[in-house]
Structure formats: structure tokens, C-alpha cells
Design a protein around this motif. Structure first.
Motif, short mmCIF file in Angstrom:
data_model
loop_
_atom_site.label_atom_id
_atom_site.label_comp_id
_atom_site.label_asym_id
_atom_site.label_seq_id
_atom_site.Cartn_x
_atom_site.Cartn_y
_atom_site.Cartn_z
N GLU A 143 30.86 -61.52 6.59
CA GLU A 143 30.93 -62.90 6.09
C GLU A 143 30.56 -62.96 4.62
OE1 GLU A 143 29.63 -67.35 7.60
OE2 GLU A 143 28.49 -65.62 8.29
N LYS A 144 31.34 -63.72 3.85
CA LYS A 144 31.04 -63.89 2.43
C LYS A 144 29.76 -64.69 2.25
CE LYS A 144 35.65 -63.70 0.30
NZ LYS A 144 36.63 -64.45 -0.52
N ASN A 145 28.97 -64.33 1.24
CA ASN A 145 27.85 -65.17 0.84
C ASN A 145 27.54 -64.89 -0.64
OD1 ASN A 145 25.65 -63.11 0.51
ND2 ASN A 145 26.05 -62.79 2.70
N ASP A 146 26.72 -65.73 -1.24
CA ASP A 146 26.46 -65.65 -2.68
C ASP A 146 25.74 -64.37 -3.08
OD1 ASP A 146 27.66 -68.10 -2.98
OD2 ASP A 146 25.79 -69.24 -2.89
#
Length: 246
Positions: A143-146
Motif C-alpha cells: 500500500e502506498k503511503n507518505d
């Protein structure tokens, strides 16, 4: 790098799958039984079991449930016999479908799978009728995250031996050769990464776009197959309409 995952499209019913978490855990438990029977109860020395455990963790299976399943499998090794069967066929509009089954009753499974195909506008085919359209690949979904830097993650994956890296709307998809899957997964795990999905699967070479009417019909077929306790995995090459929901 370009790829062909379309993970979010293919996982359009992820929410529904999450609602069936108990059934998912049961299916993974059967994979643990097979892995333990073939290679022993230690993930350290049993590569297949190690991969199944990673799949279990990605499916949010609790660690104590995983360990109980391994312990139970160790005690039941001589009592449980599952046949691994692969069915191939076509869904509505000629969608290519592969169904993997683990069963203690071949006749029951064959009848249930055939019924699911014919009831929803498909037909079961001969062995090999669609498998040539797929390749076995390891797939790791993150999952993408900052906190994740895309370039760093891509280099990390490729340095570990991944074949491809794709950035999609909400996820990164790492693709590996089947024999490299464990090594790449473990390298990413050591860097503290967690996965939405981590398993070796059948990935289609190309996808077939379908309209909403066909999507609705085909989803009912998928639901019936995935509700079957003997069915472990269903792979297909359908591309659902953008934004489609049942």
C-alpha cells in the motif's frame, strides 16, 4: 517500469473478500497442511511453508492462528489427504478462468465447479485450454503511503531480484519469477515493509475488457466459486469496467 497487474481492478471485490475472512483463513489453513506434509513444520527449513505464512500474514491472519494451524497440520499429517486439482474454462464472453482446488472428494468438487461455470454463462474446458494465456508469477502488493519513496522501493525490489515494479493508484505491485518470490519477499520484509498481498499466482498475459452486464454475471460466478470450501484460488483475465460495483 510498465506492468500488467491491474491489481485494484482485479481486486474490485476486496471488501467482499475481507468480509469472508474466516473462509479465507480456512483455505490458507489447508495450504499450511499441504506445505507441512510436503516439507515439515518449520518455516525456517520449509520454503513453501514460509511463503504460505507470508500469504497468511498479508491476509491479516493472526500469528497465533498461524502457529495453531502449523501445529494442527503436524499432528494431522497422516489423517488428512487433499488432492490438488486445476480446472480450466471460460466465463461469460469467453473470459479465461483457472480454478485451483484442494479437496478430499474429487467428485463433489468437479460437480460444484462445473455447476458454477454453466449456471453463469460459462463452460468448463479441457486441461490446457486457457493456462497458456497465463504465467506463474510471484506478486507482492504494498500500500502506498507518505513514508515510502517510490524510487527507493523500486530499486530495493529490483536489487532483490524482482522482475518488475508497477506504481498504481493506491498500491505498488512487485512481480517476481516463482523461484525468486521468497527471496524478494524476505528482502522487503527485512526492510520493514508490510504487504496487502504476497503469493505466487497465475497472471494473465493480457486482459479482456468486459461491460457492466457481463461484469455482473461474471462476478456472480466468481462469488459461487470462491464460496466453495474446496476452491483455493480463482484466476481470470477479465478487466472490469472502471468504477464498476456490483
Amino acid at each position: 517500469m510498465s506492468g500488467h497487474s491491474k491489481w485494484h481492478n482485479i481486486q474490485a471485490k476486496k471488501g467482499k473478500a475481507d468480509a469472508k475472512r474466516g473462509k479465507v483463513f480456512t483455505k490458507i489453513g489447508k495450504e499450511i497442511v499441504i506445505a507441512v506434509k510436503n516439507g515439515g513444520p518449520s518455516p525456517e527449513t520449509n520454503n513453501k511453508l514460509r511463503d504460505v505464512v507470508a500469504k497468511a500474514k498479508a491476509s491479516n491472519m493472526p500469528q497465533d492462528t498461524i502457529m495453531r494451524s502449523i501445529k494442527k497440520a503436524s499432528g494431522d499429517m497422516n489423517n488428512v489427504n487433499y488432492d490438488e486439482i486445476v480446472y480450466e474454462g471460460y466465463g461469460p464472453e469467453g473470459i479465461a478462468v483457472i480454478v485451483n482446488v484442494l479437496t478430499d472428494n474429487k467428485n463433489r468438487s468437479a460437480g460444484n465447479v462445473r455447476h458454477a461455470f454453466t449456471k453463469h454463462g460459462g463452460n468448463l474446458g479441457a486441461t490446457g485450454c486457457v493456462s497458456f494465456m497465463f504465467q506463474e508469477k510471484g506478486e507482492i502488493v504494498i500500500e502506498k503511503n507518505d513514508e515510502l519513496d517510490e524510487d527507493e522501493l523500486m530499486m530495493m525490489a529490483l536489487d532483490a531480484g524482482a522482475e518488475d515494479f508497477v506504481a498504481e493508484d493506491e498500491v505498488y505491485v512487485v512481480t517476481t519469477a516463482p523461484e525468486s518470490f521468497g527471496e524478494v519477499r524476505e528482502a522487503l520484509e527485512k526492510n520493514g515493509l508490510e504487504f496487502l498481498e504476497a503469493e505466487v499466482k497465475m497472471v494473465p498475459d493480457t486482459y479482456t475488457s468486459i461491460g457492466e452486464e457481463t461484469a455482473t454475471k461474471f462476478q456472480k460466478m466468481l462469488d459461487e466459486l470462491e464460496d466453495d470450501d474446496d476452491v483455493q484460488d480463482v484466476y481470470h483475465n477479465a478487466e472490469f469496467p472502471e468504477g464498476w460495483e456490483e
